[in-house]
Scaffold this motif. Sequence first.
Motif, PDB file in Angstrom:
ATOM      1  N   LYS A   1      46.257  51.615  67.551  1.00 51.30           N
ATOM      2  CA  LYS A   1      46.554  52.996  67.166  1.00 51.30           C
ATOM      3  C   LYS A   1      47.466  53.036  65.949  1.00 51.30           C
ATOM      4  O   LYS A   1      47.225  53.794  64.998  1.00 51.30           O
ATOM      5  CB  LYS A   1      47.209  53.716  68.353  1.00 51.30           C
ATOM      6  CG  LYS A   1      47.466  55.186  68.120  1.00 51.30           C
ATOM      7  CD  LYS A   1      48.012  55.825  69.390  1.00 51.30           C
ATOM      8  CE  LYS A   1      48.240  57.326  69.188  1.00 51.30           C
ATOM      9  NZ  LYS A   1      48.730  57.966  70.426  1.00 51.30           N
ATOM     10  N   THR A   2      48.502  52.200  65.945  1.00 55.17           N
ATOM     11  CA  THR A   2      49.439  52.174  64.821  1.00 55.17           C
ATOM     12  C   THR A   2      48.755  51.731  63.538  1.00 55.17           C
ATOM     13  O   THR A   2      48.960  52.304  62.466  1.00 55.17           O
ATOM     14  CB  THR A   2      50.618  51.239  65.138  1.00 55.17           C
ATOM     15  OG1 THR A   2      51.273  51.689  66.321  1.00 55.17           O
ATOM     16  CG2 THR A   2      51.608  51.208  63.990  1.00 55.17           C
ATOM     17  N   TYR A   3      47.907  50.694  63.639  1.00 57.03           N
ATOM     18  CA  TYR A   3      47.244  50.166  62.447  1.00 57.03           C
ATOM     19  C   TYR A   3      46.342  51.223  61.805  1.00 57.03           C
ATOM     20  O   TYR A   3      46.431  51.493  60.597  1.00 57.03           O
ATOM     21  CB  TYR A   3      46.419  48.935  62.807  1.00 57.03           C
ATOM     22  CG  TYR A   3      45.576  48.435  61.656  1.00 57.03           C
ATOM     23  CD1 TYR A   3      46.132  47.638  60.663  1.00 57.03           C
ATOM     24  CD2 TYR A   3      44.230  48.787  61.549  1.00 57.03           C
ATOM     25  CE1 TYR A   3      45.374  47.195  59.596  1.00 57.03           C
ATOM     26  CE2 TYR A   3      43.459  48.352  60.483  1.00 57.03           C
ATOM     27  CZ  TYR A   3      44.034  47.550  59.513  1.00 57.03           C
ATOM     28  OH  TYR A   3      43.281  47.128  58.448  1.00 57.03           O
ATOM     29  N   TYR A   4      45.474  51.833  62.593  1.00 58.01           N
ATOM     30  CA  TYR A   4      44.516  52.770  62.015  1.00 58.01           C
ATOM     31  C   TYR A   4      45.188  54.065  61.569  1.00 58.01           C
ATOM     32  O   TYR A   4      44.740  54.697  60.598  1.00 58.01           O
ATOM     33  CB  TYR A   4      43.397  53.059  63.015  1.00 58.01           C
ATOM     34  CG  TYR A   4      42.368  51.951  63.052  1.00 58.01           C
ATOM     35  CD1 TYR A   4      41.585  51.686  61.935  1.00 58.01           C
ATOM     36  CD2 TYR A   4      42.187  51.169  64.179  1.00 58.01           C
ATOM     37  CE1 TYR A   4      40.652  50.666  61.949  1.00 58.01           C
ATOM     38  CE2 TYR A   4      41.252  50.146  64.199  1.00 58.01           C
ATOM     39  CZ  TYR A   4      40.491  49.904  63.082  1.00 58.01           C
ATOM     40  OH  TYR A   4      39.568  48.889  63.102  1.00 58.01           O
ATOM     41  N   ASN A   5      46.226  54.477  62.247  1.00 63.00           N
ATOM     42  CA  ASN A   5      46.962  55.654  61.777  1.00 63.00           C
ATOM     43  C   ASN A   5      47.583  55.402  60.411  1.00 63.00           C
ATOM     44  O   ASN A   5      47.536  56.259  59.523  1.00 63.00           O
ATOM     45  CB  ASN A   5      48.056  56.032  62.783  1.00 63.00           C
ATOM     46  CG  ASN A   5      47.491  56.759  63.990  1.00 63.00           C
ATOM     47  OD1 ASN A   5      46.667  57.646  63.855  1.00 63.00           O
ATOM     48  ND2 ASN A   5      47.918  56.374  65.182  1.00 63.00           N
ATOM     49  N   ASN A   6      48.170  54.219  60.242  1.00 58.10           N
ATOM     50  CA  ASN A   6      48.754  53.882  58.934  1.00 58.10           C
ATOM     51  C   ASN A   6      47.681  53.790  57.857  1.00 58.10           C
ATOM     52  O   ASN A   6      47.888  54.213  56.709  1.00 58.10           O
ATOM     53  CB  ASN A   6      49.534  52.568  59.029  1.00 58.10           C
ATOM     54  CG  ASN A   6      50.770  52.689  59.899  1.00 58.10           C
ATOM     55  OD1 ASN A   6      51.303  53.786  60.081  1.00 58.10           O
ATOM     56  ND2 ASN A   6      51.226  51.578  60.449  1.00 58.10           N
ATOM     57  N   GLU A   7      46.518  53.219  58.218  1.00 60.67           N
ATOM     58  CA  GLU A   7      45.419  53.124  57.256  1.00 60.67           C
ATOM     59  C   GLU A   7      44.934  54.500  56.821  1.00 60.67           C
ATOM     60  O   GLU A   7      44.701  54.762  55.640  1.00 60.67           O
ATOM     61  CB  GLU A   7      44.253  52.336  57.875  1.00 60.67           C
ATOM     62  CG  GLU A   7      44.465  50.845  57.945  1.00 60.67           C
ATOM     63  CD  GLU A   7      44.379  50.203  56.569  1.00 60.67           C
ATOM     64  OE1 GLU A   7      43.305  50.245  55.958  1.00 60.67           O
ATOM     65  OE2 GLU A   7      45.405  49.680  56.113  1.00 60.67           O
ATOM     66  N   ILE A   8      44.784  55.397  57.773  1.00 61.39           N
ATOM     67  CA  ILE A   8      44.281  56.735  57.459  1.00 61.39           C
ATOM     68  C   ILE A   8      45.274  57.506  56.600  1.00 61.39           C
ATOM     69  O   ILE A   8      44.905  58.149  55.607  1.00 61.39           O
ATOM     70  CB  ILE A   8      43.977  57.498  58.764  1.00 61.39           C
ATOM     71  CG1 ILE A   8      42.733  56.884  59.445  1.00 61.39           C
ATOM     72  CG2 ILE A   8      43.741  58.976  58.494  1.00 61.39           C
ATOM     73  CD1 ILE A   8      42.483  57.402  60.829  1.00 61.39           C
ATOM     74  N   LEU A   9      46.548  57.430  56.959  1.00 59.12           N
ATOM     75  CA  LEU A   9      47.557  58.167  56.201  1.00 59.12           C
ATOM     76  C   LEU A   9      47.726  57.604  54.788  1.00 59.12           C
ATOM     77  O   LEU A   9      47.951  58.354  53.833  1.00 59.12           O
ATOM     78  CB  LEU A   9      48.898  58.123  56.947  1.00 59.12           C
ATOM     79  CG  LEU A   9      48.930  58.879  58.286  1.00 59.12           C
ATOM     80  CD1 LEU A   9      50.267  58.670  58.981  1.00 59.12           C
ATOM     81  CD2 LEU A   9      48.672  60.361  58.090  1.00 59.12           C
TER      82      LEU A   9
END
Length: 844
Positions: free
Chosen positions: A236-244
């Motif tokens: 969750k943390t990885y993909y949230n950072n990627e999207i933002l």
Amino acid sequence: MNEWTESRANGLSESLFLEEFAAFCLSINLKNGQLVLLGDLNIHFDDITKPFVQKVSSLLQSYGLWQDVSKPTQKSGHTLDCIITRTTENAVYDISVEDKQVSDHFYVNFKLDFKKPLPSKSMVKCRQFKKIILSDLQDNLKSSNLCSNPPEDVEELVHLFNATLEDLLDKHAPQSVKLLRKKPNSPWYCDKLRGAKAHRRSAERKWRKSGHLEVYRQIYVSERNNVNNLLRNTRKTYYNNEILSKSKDPKALYTTLSTLLGKSPDVVLPQIKDIDDVGLANEFSEFFSNKIFKIRNDISTIATSKGTGQDKYFSGRKLDHFKPFSEAEMLILLKESKPTWCLLDPFPTKILLQCADTLVPVITKVINSSLQSSIVPDPFKAAVIKPLIKKPSLDKNIFFKNYRPVSNLPFLLKVLEKAVKKRLLEHLLENNLLHKFQSAYRQSHGTETALNRVLNDINLMVDEGNLGLLVLLDLSAAFDTIDHQILLDRLQTSFGLDGCVLSWFVSYLTGRRQFISVRNSFSTEVLLPCGVPRGSVLGPVLFTLYTSELGSLINTHNDVNHHLYADDTQLMEKLDLLAQQRGISNMEYCIQDIKAWMTQNILKLNGDKTEAIVIGPPTRVNKLNFNHIVVEESKITLSPSVRNLGVLIDSNLSMNSHINDLTRKCYFHLKNISRIRDYLTPEATSTLVRSLILSRLDYCNSLLGGVSKESIKRLQKIQNTAARIVSRAPQTSHVSPILNSLHWLRIQERIDFKILSLTYQCVNNLAPSYLTELIRSYKPSRSLRSCDQIQLVTPRWKMKTFGARAFSFLAPSKWNDLPVFIKSSPSIECFKSRLKTYLFERYT
């Protein structure tokens, strides 16, 4: 399902039932994945008719759904048991309907194509860019000959630039060969997670070895839960950072979304027996080269290198040298550049831009040396072509024509092209040399401004009692067939390029070559005697200059209006019902002249893809006595709807075709976002929704001014669904508080916001001149209180569905209702801020 249909059918109108039915199908699809299985669809409508069934089918298609069962599934001959899937998926096959004599319903049997591919292994070359220490790299750059003692000759300088960066790349990130096993990509997997999984496995072994003692089972359960929580949180943390981090790059954001959904980003290439990757690359190269050769060879022999004599001769101050660039200007160009990396680049562009402060003196020297010596270095003349399939639905195994060549050019060449473009546009704007109705690649000009002018003219034609004829011309490989000599002559005679500047363009166009890249294999290089680089910065600008005289040619046909957007040419003419043939003949003569001009300028008009549509009320359109336009041996058949610059336009301008297409695309992305919502924070979900949904709803939405309330309601449902997905609210919740908390303007307000923003630009001379001339300031004949209200003249209209929807009416009518403090905003940014607050408060 029967209970739902029975409860919803009672007391609902047919249109409302259709909307509820589609929403219910979509909700099941969102919950259960790709496939929707709806059993026993026995809708209790005694008066159900064939048109109603057709409306259900049409509505399903607008949501991107398809009913796969084509045979009756009940003894009375009705198809009551349905299998509904996405139109983009081929998950169901071998459908059979059998009567098992169990009930009055037949047995529906089918197979699902959900096969898991076997893992494959391959040897790959890789570099560990993450281990590069930026400070050490910059120190090595400063001490190298490239920065301390650069050569004066531009060719030597570019070769030294490439060699130095290649050596430093090998030093800081040496290339290695690894055996790669193709498996699902897990970039979020980390050492902490690996250690937690090892502890879980150890606890499991102890528990099983102990004979399943409760104390060891509890330890194992604790470790298992820890791994599951850590796995979920890490991903969750990885993909949230990627999207933002990629919120401003739609392409990268869409790639991240595809990765989250488990979709492969691999390029689809044809599979031809007994041909390896090198052979496939050469086949592509031969096909693309032969296509251009055939087009030029098929063009009439009357074409000459001197053109048609339509050119206007430049009489102002010529541009015979480029003004040098300062390091400050070059640093701005570098920071505005996208970090795209070509195979011909010696160094990753992303890391190169991080060293921009160190390299800017060298890059500035390269650019200025090229401009002053009128030499484009030889390494800049090569292009890598990657074939991409035009549409996923096209046959990828047989037809090379279903692929388009996409050029990848060296990063430093793009910087050089940006520098030339900047100086060239300064000269063109200073001398007013750009065509008024050419909207491509110009500041404040775009597809929305172009379409607003086109539809405004057509709306006024229809409002006057006529019909509007719109013809969209299509060119075959337009950028690739440009004749270099004609282009150079036109740059000199019509646009005043001379001396070093003209010599630079001669060098830029001479000696260009390309090769095809297929996976890790390449074709042989091919020289390009014609055309401009398709993926370049200068290519589109040169094409617009090459075709600049086309507007003057069309103007000789007084009754035909036109608008240009790069290689998209739009022709408009009003048709009098009492003199239809005269109008059609005039349009045919105009197209014939355009085709002759294109032939003499080595361009090919593609009659098969040219489209035409007649716009007006159905009562008038039905009175037409023709259904096609004839241009020499080609027939252009009238279409019920056409796609113009990304917007579907139908014959009565209801925009229903565009809204259906928009609805299908938006719900497709909403379904994908909802599938991964558990892994996203509200901020990341909001970023995805703004990029993939709201951006589509806002694209050219000023054209939706004055459409029916039912159409606005359909688009509002899309926004409501998006808001509920972001906030994780149930479907039965009231959506207004959610929209208010997200601070999203509703659909009607978003349309008004766009129209008023364009109006502000027109009032303050920030918009294209062809839009500004549509509105007039209100100037009373005597002193009145309205003198200080910044009012506009509102023209009269006859038809609400046409004249009242023209930009020339909508803009002043909405503008005059605004408070003065908003209309008198000092800048467009201030205006938009005040306007959004005003519209938001007005609704709430």
